[in-house]
Scaffold this active site. Sequence first.
Site, mmCIF file in Angstrom:
data_model
loop_
_atom_site.group_PDB
_atom_site.id
_atom_site.type_symbol
_atom_site.label_atom_id
_atom_site.label_comp_id
_atom_site.label_asym_id
_atom_site.label_seq_id
_atom_site.Cartn_x
_atom_site.Cartn_y
_atom_site.Cartn_z
ATOM 1 C CB SER A 97 -0.859 -0.069 1.483
ATOM 2 O OG SER A 97 -1.439 0.859 1.314
ATOM 3 C CG ASP A 237 -2.809 -0.643 -2.317
ATOM 4 O OD1 ASP A 237 -2.927 0.714 -1.976
ATOM 5 O OD2 ASP A 237 -3.890 -1.409 -1.583
HETATM 6 MG MG MG Z 1 -3.646 1.553 0.146
#
Ligand code: MG
Length: 448
Positions: A97, A237
């Site tokens: 992330s 992401d």
């Molecule tokens: Mg994320």
Amino acid sequence: MSKLFGTFGVRGIVNKELTTKTALELGQALATDLGNRGRVAVGRDNRTSGVMLEEALIAGLNSGGCDALRLGLAPTPVLSFATRYFSCDAGVMITASHNPAEYNGIKFWDSDGAGFQRWREEKIERILSRGPKMVGWSKIGHSESAEALPHYFDAIKKRVPKFKRGLKVVVDCANAVGNLVTPKLLRELGCKVVSLNSQLDGTFPGRKLETVPENLEGLAKTVVSCKADLGVAHDGDADRTIIVDERGDIISGDRVFAHVALHYLSGKTRPKILTTVATSSVLEDVATKLGGEVVRTKVGEPELVGELRKNGGDIAGEENGGVIFPDWLLCRDGIMTAVQFIAALDNTELKTSEFNLTLPVYFQIKRRLECPNHKKAKVLDRLAKRFSGHRISRKDGLRIEFEEGWLLLRPSGTEPIFRCFAEAKTEKQAKKIADLGMKELKAAIRQS
Ligand code: MG
């Protein structure tokens, strides 16, 4: 085996905390959990360690009897979408992330496109400590590739009418996988798109991946110098979105969520907005406008998804700019968030900064204070007693409502600290509330 899963799956520095061995074993454990059969969608972001972990994970799935559907590079919402679209039994996303390039992570998804709940992760941990089950040679799974992106594109374009204003948007995906979708999608929906940090590069040279104001200065400057109408930033992401207005000012995640909720739910009867105890009161303003209600949960995506599954809801979101549209995906989708924000703005004649002011303005102050982990529960009890004359909620930490605003005193789940969030209609009132919170927090820690 110690607790492997954190708040968002397994995450750590590659080849130190997260190795190919872990990936292999996680693949085998997931296969065991699925009864050593079925098909699993696997996606990854563009970190340099992504392919290596993907190979190990797929080897694990195959040796455990599961087939793998290789999606290759994909934003997290696309993995969630594809897991359901291709009727897979589970999904795995290899991403860290917003963490720096040396990190990676592995997160599991249910067949309905929602991240594993904590109980399911605990089950995987138990399988790992017992030892996962491998299948005989004739039952070994195979892997094949599938293209998810075109289907995701089509599905969004079917849902969202073309924009009319031809807004100029600077899109900053931080050299990460958001670039595979957002610039092209916004262009096809009718925006003029300027791309920033648009080349995929797993060392992320353009900017840090977390969508916090200090990392978005480049975007803010570009929006102003290109005379764009707004800027869109994703994390690594693309499950989060932050917006920058035409003056280069950041619109925080909870305000992005609020504008999106107002637009997305308009016309719906008594809509239910799910959010956490750490999000702005502007959500209550939105609920009032819509004739609906706000339900607040503990902090974190799994909490929101758990509440959605249990009691339902029409939209869910957090202050970090991740919004879940349950009739679309049971996963935070930063791409859909950006699309819906622009759709809302496109419905007006306003500049982005003017549009932002169509909802009440609040001031937020965020502070922190060190507190040993073993004292946290006692400190909370003390604080609850201290504020017993007010309207309080102990859902997650302690949230106290005042005439002028609210205060959240919440122990961190991962660090030996307490967080102190204050919000009010003026900066002065917010500071007053934050000062009171810090004073009482200090006293409670001293006395505990
Ligand atoms: Mg994320």
